[in-house]
Write a protein that holds these residues in place. Structure first.
Motif, PDB file in Angstrom:
ATOM      1  N   GLY A 112      91.290 -14.591  23.326  1.00 55.69           N
ATOM      2  CA  GLY A 112      90.074 -13.871  23.663  1.00 55.69           C
ATOM      3  C   GLY A 112      90.401 -12.415  23.901  1.00 55.69           C
ATOM      4  N   LYS A 113      89.727 -11.530  23.183  1.00 54.71           N
ATOM      5  CA  LYS A 113      90.074 -10.117  23.269  1.00 54.71           C
ATOM      6  C   LYS A 113      88.826  -9.259  23.100  1.00 54.71           C
ATOM      7  N   LEU A 114      88.663  -8.284  23.980  1.00 55.19           N
ATOM      8  CA  LEU A 114      87.605  -7.285  23.882  1.00 55.19           C
ATOM      9  C   LEU A 114      88.212  -5.978  23.407  1.00 55.19           C
ATOM     10  N   ARG A 115      87.552  -5.305  22.478  1.00 53.07           N
ATOM     11  CA  ARG A 115      88.061  -4.057  21.920  1.00 53.07           C
ATOM     12  C   ARG A 115      86.990  -2.970  21.977  1.00 53.07           C
ATOM     13  N   VAL A 116      87.406  -1.736  22.228  1.00 53.44           N
ATOM     14  CA  VAL A 116      86.513  -0.590  22.172  1.00 53.44           C
ATOM     15  C   VAL A 116      87.310   0.584  21.623  1.00 53.44           C
ATOM     16  N   GLY A 117      86.678   1.354  20.783  1.00 53.19           N
ATOM     17  CA  GLY A 117      87.382   2.478  20.185  1.00 53.19           C
ATOM     18  C   GLY A 117      86.452   3.601  19.794  1.00 53.19           C
ATOM     19  N   TRP A 118      86.971   4.787  19.835  1.00 55.54           N
ATOM     20  CA  TRP A 118      86.257   5.984  19.368  1.00 55.54           C
ATOM     21  C   TRP A 118      87.264   6.852  18.634  1.00 55.54           C
ATOM     22  N   GLY A 119      86.876   7.354  17.468  1.00 62.42           N
ATOM     23  CA  GLY A 119      87.826   8.147  16.714  1.00 62.42           C
ATOM     24  C   GLY A 119      87.179   9.071  15.710  1.00 62.42           C
TER      25      GLY A 119
END
Length: 560
Positions: A112-119
């Motif tokens: 189980g993994k939550l991801r957030v990114g901005w680029g």
């Protein structure tokens, strides 16, 4: 991590062409007349330098963070805007490694993994020296002369693509079942494109004198989407396994801004100056543009009671106050050059009582509501079978080839039987009417009506270009489902392979584009970008695109 890279490229060419050689197998340009020779040459160079860094953080295989930065310089931009910096930040939490999650979920949650990114990423792909202007040769009455080849723009700079992403990864039952969900919003800011200018500014017309419009940063485009992937291994035994992968992609496109105004638009062309697509601010890119067909004119009374059709100037009257009225005298109508029963009836979009250029509107989007892919892989002992199905739903296709293959502008044009089977059929209102002057009934507009009034396929009209106007008549549903690939192979057992002094032996058969189910009448609904518009502003236009071929391949893989 710290890094730096740079590259430089140069090129040059010289060429000579000759025409009107005595035979096809004579290829010596020196044998042609001087007036039939043409010399050409060119040169150019490009360079780019980059500095970049990346920092990563991992705590106890639960918390992750990454930061990257690039500082890029490209010779494609002027001295004042050559360099730009781009950042990105990402973080994730593997909550399946938390003790309280393990205590709650037990063995059924394996990941189980939550991801957030901005680029941000940069785009400099426009070619060299678009910010400046070179000289071009131009013939004149006084001999060879020179002129500026285009309009410069020294303010052109990097295009920035900025994206936000939110993701969730879930794995169940020792990763036998996996669910991956991604939501994203991507904005392309300061989009690099050629400005579309009116012809009086000198950017259209004869190529020997027309100026190249300036390149610049003229728009902002946004894509928002959701991607869902479900992977599973429903069956797993010693001899047999089945893996399946189902993917859905939803995307909404929007042209947010253009040249700092809300009224500007990007024009896409078909053949020559035929406008087929208009990308307007607030709308998706590549919208098809034309008239909306409501049906056909049933008879003379229907013509007079419908909005005034100014596209047929011979059958309208312009009043002193600038308004338009129908010509009411039936003797002024002619089936060759005025509106006639069986002609297409276009919708009055702006409700001003007339049909004109201002009634053109968006008539469909070539962008799908969603796409999907479905892969199944089976293994049984030495046999392996893979089946891939993909499809698209909700996209429109402009069948541009049917303009000529369903119109009667020339008696020599071939016709598509399926598309003209429902043509407007003209019949006399009064078959017993007698004409003392020899007039034939089909030349009397008061004695002509359409027998199949519900049709949207116009009458036969030799030399009439009115019904060829870009309209919903040429817009079709491009949704499809395709059996894209089937692969069957067999890997020989090791005891047999070793006797042949081999390490591995596999034979296979691969089929591509096996079957396509679609409502589109053309050869292939998967059109993509059009070749009719050099700037790439037209998508989903079928101008005779070569269809995807069915391919059957047999092969052997050997390892020694």
């Amino acid at each position: 991590m710290l890094g730096q890279e740079c590259w430089e490229s140069t090129w040059k060419y010289q060429g000579i062409t000759g025409q009107n050689l005595p035979r096809n197998d004579v290829r010596n340009p020196s044998l042609v007349e001087k007036t039939d020779k043409d010399y050409s040459s060119g040169f150019g160079s490009a360079a780019m330098a980059s500095f970049f860094t990346r920092e990563t953080y991992n705590y106890d295989d639960r918390y992750y963070a990454t930061y990257t930065f690039r500082y890029d310089g490209s010779s494609n931009f002027g001295p004042n805007n050559r360099w730009a910096g781009f950042h990105s930040v990402a973080a994730s939490w593997r909550f399946s490694n938390e003790k309280f999650i393990k205590d709650f979920a037990g063995n059924w949650l394996s990941n189980g993994k939550l991801r957030v990114g901005w680029g941000q990423t940069g785009n400099a792909n426009i070619g060299g020296y678009k910010w400046g202007v070179a000289l071009a040769a131009m013939p004149s009455a006084l001999g060879q002369s020179y002129r500026p080849s285009g309009l410069p723009n020294e303010s052109i700079q990097w295009e920035t693509q900025e994206q936000i992403d939110l993701g969730l990864d879930l794995g169940f039952f020792n990763n036998r079942l996996n669910l991956i969900i991604d939501w994203y919003r991507k904005e392309s800011k300061d989009m690099l494109m050629m400005m579309q200018l009116p012809s009086y500014l000198g950017t259209q017309g004869n190529p020997s004198s027309a100026l190249t419009a300036p390149y610049g940063n003229y728009g902002t485009m946004r894509n928002t989407g959701l991607e869902i992937e479900l992977k599973a291994t429903p069956v797993l035994t010693n001899d047999f396994s089945w893996d399946t992968d189902l993917q859905f992609s939803f995307n909404k496109n929007k042209l947010v801004a253009l040249q700092g105004t809300t009224s500007a638009a990007i024009i896409g062309y078909g053949q020559w100056s035929d406008v087929v697509a208009v990308s307007s601010v607030g709308r998706p890119m590549y919208d098809f543009y034309g008239y909306e067909v409501e049906g056909v004119y049933r008879d003379f009374a229907d013509i007079l009671s419908s909005p005034v059709n100014t596209l047929y100037s011979q059958s309208v009257i312009k009043n002193d106050d600038g308004t338009y009225s129908h010509v009411t005298d039936p003797t002024k109508y002619n089936k060759s050059n005025t509106v006639w029963p069986g002609d297409l009836k276009f919708k009055d979009i702006n409700n001003d009582g007339i049909i004109d250029e201002y009634d053109k509107t968006s008539i469909g989007s070539p962008l799908p509501k969603f796409t999907f892919g479905f892969t199944n892989t089976f293994n049984y002992k030495g046999f392996d079978l893979s089946i891939f199905i993909n499809g698209s739903v909700g996209n429109k296709v402009m069948n541009y080839t049917s303009i000529n293959l369903t119109s009667m502008t020339s008696t020599w044009n071939n016709q598509i039987q399926e598309k003209i089977a429902d043509r407007a059929q003209l019949v006399p209102v009064d078959a017993d009417k007698v004409y003392t002057d020899g007039t034939l009934w089909y030349n009397d507009i008061t004695n002509v009506e359409v027998a199949n009034a519900g049709t949207k396929t116009p009458r036969v009209a030799i030399g009439n270009s009115y019904n060829q106007n870009i309209s919903t008549r040429y817009i079709e549903d491009g949704s499809y489902i395709r059996l894209k690939n089937v692969s069957l192979g067999y890997t020989f057992p090791k005891n047999i392979v070793s006797k042949l002094y081999l390490d591995n032996l596999r034979v296979y058969c691969n089929l591509q584009n096996v079957l396509t189910i679609t409502g589109y009448d053309g050869y292939d609904p998967e059109i993509g970008a059009s070749t009719t518009d050099a700037n790439g502003y037209v998508f989903g236009l079928d101008n005779g695109r070569y269809p995807s071929p069915f391919t059957c391949t047999f092969g052997i893989n050997l390892s020694f």
